[in-house]
Scaffold this motif. Structure first.
Motif, PDB file in Angstrom:
ATOM      1  N   ARG A  53      24.830  39.101  29.511  1.00 11.87           N
ATOM      2  CA  ARG A  53      23.435  38.789  29.838  1.00 11.87           C
ATOM      3  C   ARG A  53      23.166  37.291  29.900  1.00 11.87           C
ATOM      4  O   ARG A  53      22.224  36.851  30.563  1.00 11.87           O
ATOM      5  N   ASN A  54      23.979  36.464  29.215  1.00 11.05           N
ATOM      6  CA  ASN A  54      23.783  35.019  29.246  1.00 11.05           C
ATOM      7  C   ASN A  54      24.495  34.347  30.415  1.00 11.05           C
ATOM      8  O   ASN A  54      24.371  33.150  30.601  1.00 11.05           O
ATOM      9  N   SER A  55      25.270  35.124  31.185  1.00  9.68           N
ATOM     10  CA  SER A  55      26.149  34.552  32.199  1.00  9.68           C
ATOM     11  C   SER A  55      25.467  34.425  33.553  1.00  9.68           C
ATOM     12  O   SER A  55      24.573  35.197  33.893  1.00  9.68           O
ATOM     13  N   ASN A  56      25.927  33.465  34.330  1.00 12.89           N
ATOM     14  CA  ASN A  56      25.428  33.289  35.690  1.00 12.89           C
ATOM     15  C   ASN A  56      25.771  34.523  36.525  1.00 12.89           C
ATOM     16  O   ASN A  56      26.902  34.995  36.492  1.00 12.89           O
ATOM     17  N   PRO A  57      24.816  35.056  37.282  1.00 16.24           N
ATOM     18  CA  PRO A  57      25.072  36.293  38.021  1.00 16.24           C
ATOM     19  C   PRO A  57      25.851  36.103  39.320  1.00 16.24           C
ATOM     20  O   PRO A  57      26.207  37.093  39.970  1.00 16.24           O
ATOM     21  N   HIS A  58      26.122  34.860  39.704  1.00 20.42           N
ATOM     22  CA  HIS A  58      26.743  34.615  41.008  1.00 20.42           C
ATOM     23  C   HIS A  58      28.130  33.983  40.941  1.00 20.42           C
ATOM     24  O   HIS A  58      28.963  34.231  41.812  1.00 20.42           O
ATOM     25  N   ILE A  59      28.394  33.161  39.929  1.00 20.27           N
ATOM     26  CA  ILE A  59      29.666  32.444  39.892  1.00 20.27           C
ATOM     27  C   ILE A  59      29.989  32.040  38.459  1.00 20.27           C
ATOM     28  O   ILE A  59      29.093  31.774  37.656  1.00 20.27           O
ATOM     29  N   GLY A  60      31.276  31.993  38.137  1.00 23.89           N
ATOM     30  CA  GLY A  60      31.711  31.538  36.824  1.00 23.89           C
ATOM     31  C   GLY A  60      33.159  31.091  36.869  1.00 23.89           C
ATOM     32  O   GLY A  60      33.967  31.635  37.634  1.00 23.89           O
ATOM     33  N   TYR A  61      33.487  30.089  36.066  1.00 24.24           N
ATOM     34  CA  TYR A  61      34.867  29.613  35.954  1.00 24.24           C
ATOM     35  C   TYR A  61      35.440  30.052  34.625  1.00 24.24           C
ATOM     36  O   TYR A  61      34.943  29.668  33.564  1.00 24.24           O
ATOM     37  N   CYS A  62      36.479  30.882  34.691  1.00 26.18           N
ATOM     38  CA  CYS A  62      37.155  31.368  33.490  1.00 26.18           C
ATOM     39  C   CYS A  62      38.352  30.474  33.211  1.00 26.18           C
ATOM     40  O   CYS A  62      39.378  30.557  33.898  1.00 26.18           O
ATOM     41  N   ALA A  63      38.224  29.612  32.201  1.00 28.52           N
ATOM     42  CA  ALA A  63      39.306  28.680  31.889  1.00 28.52           C
ATOM     43  C   ALA A  63      40.538  29.399  31.365  1.00 28.52           C
ATOM     44  O   ALA A  63      41.668  28.951  31.582  1.00 28.52           O
ATOM     45  N   THR A  64      40.351  30.505  30.676  1.00 27.35           N
ATOM     46  CA  THR A  64      41.475  31.266  30.137  1.00 27.35           C
ATOM     47  C   THR A  64      42.409  31.730  31.246  1.00 27.35           C
ATOM     48  O   THR A  64      43.636  31.653  31.123  1.00 27.35           O
ATOM     49  N   GLN A  65      41.845  32.208  32.331  1.00 28.80           N
ATOM     50  CA  GLN A  65      42.635  32.711  33.458  1.00 28.80           C
ATOM     51  C   GLN A  65      42.788  31.691  34.579  1.00 28.80           C
ATOM     52  O   GLN A  65      43.529  31.921  35.536  1.00 28.80           O
ATOM     53  N   ASN A  66      42.100  30.572  34.475  1.00 29.40           N
ATOM     54  CA  ASN A  66      42.020  29.579  35.549  1.00 29.40           C
ATOM     55  C   ASN A  66      41.664  30.255  36.876  1.00 29.40           C
ATOM     56  O   ASN A  66      42.338  30.101  37.889  1.00 29.40           O
ATOM     57  N   LEU A  67      40.551  30.981  36.853  1.00 30.71           N
ATOM     58  CA  LEU A  67      40.032  31.673  38.029  1.00 30.71           C
ATOM     59  C   LEU A  67      38.531  31.444  38.133  1.00 30.71           C
ATOM     60  O   LEU A  67      37.840  31.342  37.113  1.00 30.71           O
ATOM     61  N   ILE A  68      38.051  31.367  39.356  1.00 30.00           N
ATOM     62  CA  ILE A  68      36.619  31.345  39.627  1.00 30.00           C
ATOM     63  C   ILE A  68      36.229  32.723  40.136  1.00 30.00           C
ATOM     64  O   ILE A  68      36.843  33.233  41.075  1.00 30.00           O
ATOM     65  N   PHE A  69      35.233  33.330  39.494  1.00 30.40           N
ATOM     66  CA  PHE A  69      34.738  34.638  39.904  1.00 30.40           C
ATOM     67  C   PHE A  69      33.396  34.462  40.611  1.00 30.40           C
ATOM     68  O   PHE A  69      32.541  33.711  40.148  1.00 30.40           O
ATOM     69  N   VAL A  70      33.226  35.172  41.728  1.00 28.43           N
ATOM     70  CA  VAL A  70      31.960  35.113  42.464  1.00 28.43           C
ATOM     71  C   VAL A  70      31.462  36.525  42.757  1.00 28.43           C
ATOM     72  O   VAL A  70      32.252  37.468  42.844  1.00 28.43           O
ATOM     73  N   SER A  71      30.153  36.658  42.905  1.00 32.37           N
ATOM     74  CA  SER A  71      29.560  37.945  43.266  1.00 32.37           C
ATOM     75  C   SER A  71      29.859  38.249  44.729  1.00 32.37           C
ATOM     76  O   SER A  71      30.199  37.358  45.524  1.00 32.37           O
ATOM     77  N   GLU A  72      29.709  39.507  45.098  1.00 33.82           N
ATOM     78  CA  GLU A  72      30.018  39.913  46.471  1.00 33.82           C
ATOM     79  C   GLU A  72      29.116  39.240  47.493  1.00 33.82           C
ATOM     80  O   GLU A  72      29.514  39.027  48.635  1.00 33.82           O
ATOM     81  N   ASP A  73      27.887  38.897  47.094  1.00 36.57           N
ATOM     82  CA  ASP A  73      26.960  38.256  48.025  1.00 36.57           C
ATOM     83  C   ASP A  73      26.935  36.740  47.873  1.00 36.57           C
ATOM     84  O   ASP A  73      26.117  36.064  48.496  1.00 36.57           O
ATOM     85  N   PHE A  74      27.829  36.196  47.086  1.00 32.26           N
ATOM     86  CA  PHE A  74      27.789  34.768  46.761  1.00 32.26           C
ATOM     87  C   PHE A  74      27.730  33.885  47.998  1.00 32.26           C
ATOM     88  O   PHE A  74      26.885  32.992  48.114  1.00 32.26           O
ATOM     89  N   SER A  75      28.632  34.105  48.934  1.00 25.99           N
ATOM     90  CA  SER A  75      28.775  33.202  50.073  1.00 25.99           C
ATOM     91  C   SER A  75      27.624  33.281  51.060  1.00 25.99           C
ATOM     92  O   SER A  75      27.498  32.425  51.934  1.00 25.99           O
ATOM     93  N   MET A  76      26.790  34.294  50.941  1.00 27.91           N
ATOM     94  CA  MET A  76      25.640  34.431  51.831  1.00 27.91           C
ATOM     95  C   MET A  76      24.438  33.615  51.361  1.00 27.91           C
ATOM     96  O   MET A  76      23.430  33.525  52.058  1.00 27.91           O
ATOM     97  N   ARG A  77      24.539  33.048  50.184  1.00 30.22           N
ATOM     98  CA  ARG A  77      23.412  32.336  49.604  1.00 30.22           C
ATOM     99  C   ARG A  77      23.458  30.862  49.990  1.00 30.22           C
ATOM    100  O   ARG A  77      24.533  30.250  49.977  1.00 30.22           O
ATOM    101  N   PRO A  78      22.310  30.225  50.327  1.00 27.16           N
ATOM    102  CA  PRO A  78      22.332  28.816  50.725  1.00 27.16           C
ATOM    103  C   PRO A  78      22.784  27.877  49.608  1.00 27.16           C
ATOM    104  O   PRO A  78      23.222  26.764  49.870  1.00 27.16           O
TER     105      PRO A  78
END
Length: 205
Positions: A53-78
């Motif tokens: 619930r405290n996390s950004n709903p569109h994007i996050g950087y996981c340092a443990t995995q060295n991965l960036i996670f994005v929502s399915e609609d992320f790239s459609m947003r300005p």
């Protein structure tokens, strides 16, 4: 079903689409630095790296995995190109020593944690501005893109990302440091207090 965005491969195919801008930022970062995280699209970001619930709903950087996670609609947003640049700023700090410098200072001077994290955040905004400029993208007008201050939620850190730092420095300060980086097009200007840009400049290919 998890969808993996292989940004370097897709960029040439979608250069005229809405997804092209965040890809351009990511491609630029990968060309400039080693150890840049890949990006994965997820239907449920809460399942990625311990979001919540405290996390950004569109994007996050996981340092443990060295991965960036994005929502399915992320790239459609300005806001997506700027948001990608911001999160890449955190990744560059983590992979090239700035985050370690900040963590040592915070552990040794807990009473100054807010100020130190504010320096980290200002540097991230500056790095984001440089990345956007070098990617050939228009300057992001943060007060136009966001009603309030962005990235005051948990959006980077070790797993679980939901426990990551939550910082506010104000929209004006974020825009100021973003503009500093964007105008200079040079990571050398991104020293903020004790958070020197020397390690970032040294990490450039």
């Amino acid at each position: 079903m998890k969808k993996v965005l292989v940004l370097m491969v897709l960029s040439a195919l979608v250069c005229h689409s809405a997804i092209a801008d965040p890809i351009a930022v990511h491609d630029t970062a990968r060309a400039l630095f080693g150890q840049i995280p890949l990006v994965e699209g997820r239907a449920d970001l809460n399942a990625a790296c311990g979001g919540g619930r405290n996390s950004n709903p569109h994007i996050g950087y996981c340092a443990t995995q060295n991965l960036i996670f994005v929502s399915e609609d992320f790239s459609m947003r300005p806001q997506a190109p700027y948001e990608m640049a911001h999160v890449l700023g955190h990744a560059i700090q983590v992979r090239h020593g700035i985050a370690d410098v900040a963590l040592r200072a915070i552990r040794n001077r807990r009473s100054e944690e807010a100020a130190l994290r504010g320096m980290v955040t200002r540097q991230v905004e500056c790095v984001a501005g440089v990345l956007m400029a070098l990617a050939g993208l228009a300057r992001a007008d943060l007060p136009q893109l966001f009603i309030g201050e962005p990235f005051t939620d948990a959006h980077w850190g070790r797993q679980p990302i939901n426990s990551g730092p939550r910082i506010t420095i104000g929209l004006t300060a974020r825009a100021q440091w973003y503009d500093i980086g964007y105008t200079a097009r040079d990571f050398a200007v991104c020293s903020v207090g004790e958070m020197s840009s020397v390690l970032i400049v040294a990490a450039l290919r």
